[in-house]
Design an enzyme around this catalytic site. Structure first.
Site, mmCIF file in Angstrom:
data_model
loop_
_atom_site.group_PDB
_atom_site.id
_atom_site.type_symbol
_atom_site.label_atom_id
_atom_site.label_comp_id
_atom_site.label_asym_id
_atom_site.label_seq_id
_atom_site.Cartn_x
_atom_site.Cartn_y
_atom_site.Cartn_z
ATOM 1 N N HIS A 61 0.852 -1.191 0.000
ATOM 2 C CA HIS A 61 0.000 0.000 0.000
ATOM 3 C C HIS A 61 0.888 1.241 0.000
ATOM 4 C CE1 HIS A 61 -3.835 -1.989 1.877
ATOM 5 N NE2 HIS A 61 -3.331 -2.708 0.890
ATOM 6 N N GLU A 63 1.050 3.796 1.908
ATOM 7 C CA GLU A 63 1.597 4.147 3.212
ATOM 8 C C GLU A 63 2.790 3.269 3.573
ATOM 9 O OE1 GLU A 63 -1.581 3.454 2.345
ATOM 10 O OE2 GLU A 63 -2.963 4.101 3.914
ATOM 11 N N CYS A 91 -5.994 1.839 6.139
ATOM 12 C CA CYS A 91 -6.636 0.596 6.585
ATOM 13 C C CYS A 91 -6.002 0.141 7.901
ATOM 14 C CB CYS A 91 -6.467 -0.485 5.512
ATOM 15 S SG CYS A 91 -4.761 -1.057 5.324
ATOM 16 N N CYS A 94 -2.142 -0.645 7.563
ATOM 17 C CA CYS A 94 -1.309 0.552 7.478
ATOM 18 C C CYS A 94 -1.321 1.339 8.786
ATOM 19 C CB CYS A 94 -1.772 1.417 6.315
ATOM 20 S SG CYS A 94 -1.475 0.637 4.710
#
Length: 177
Positions: A61, A63, A91, A94
């Site tokens: 992701h 992040e 999420c 993360c």
């Protein structure tokens, strides 16, 4: 408990624009357009964008990509004094990584009503039992961040619609020969 920050400054807007640029990098690769930047002492030290499809990595992701680069640059898995700007509400995965990194602050754009872990579905940063508490600011450039995602998914739906129509045309042509 995490502290909700109520004001958006010029720096927040500048860094969120940089995160949006990263999100466009994801779009260019066919990934969901989410981008992130890590800032320390007013300087962008790392950036990342969504790449789970291309990297065959469910943890890639935006992040996480930015956190990995920041940790490498600083030579430490802890990132005290750092702020992370991301175009979509993080999420659970993360958010957990951000807490482990000991970020001082997380700023996000659009809320994520399906998987958001900064208040939309759950707020991990509010858990008093956890030993690190990060300041949160949500909704920075939310309209622009959300519109990018809406445009991406509209484009995806249109592509699927065209593919189905082409398959239907191919099947009709094959049946008349």
């Amino acid at each position: 408990m995490s502290e909700a920050i109520e004001t958006t400054g010029a720096a927040d807007l500048r860094y969120m624009r940089l995160a949006l640029e990263q999100a466009n990098n994801a779009w260019a690769l066919g990934e969901i357009p989410v981008g992130a930047v890590v800032v320390k002492d007013g300087e962008v030290i790392a950036a990342g964008f969504n790449q789970p499809i291309g990297r065959h990595d469910p943890t890639a992701h935006a992040e996480i990509m930015a956190l990995r680069r920041a940790a490498e640059k600083l030579g430490n898995y802890r990132l005290p004094g750092c702020e992370l700007y991301v175009t979509l509400e993080p999420c659970v995965m993360c958010s957990g990584a951000m807490m482990h990194a000991r970020l001082a602050r997380v700023v996000y754009g659009a809320a994520d009503p399906k998987t958001g872990a900064c208040g939309s579905v759950v707020n991990l940063f509010e858990q008093e039992q956890l030993n690190h508490h990060t300041q949160l600011l949500g909704g920075v450039m939310a309209e622009e961040c959300g519109q990018l995602l809406k445009d991406f998914f509209a484009m995806r739906r249109e592509q699927v619609k065209r593919q189905r129509a082409a398959l239907q045309d191919d099947n009709q042509e094959g049946g008349t020969a």
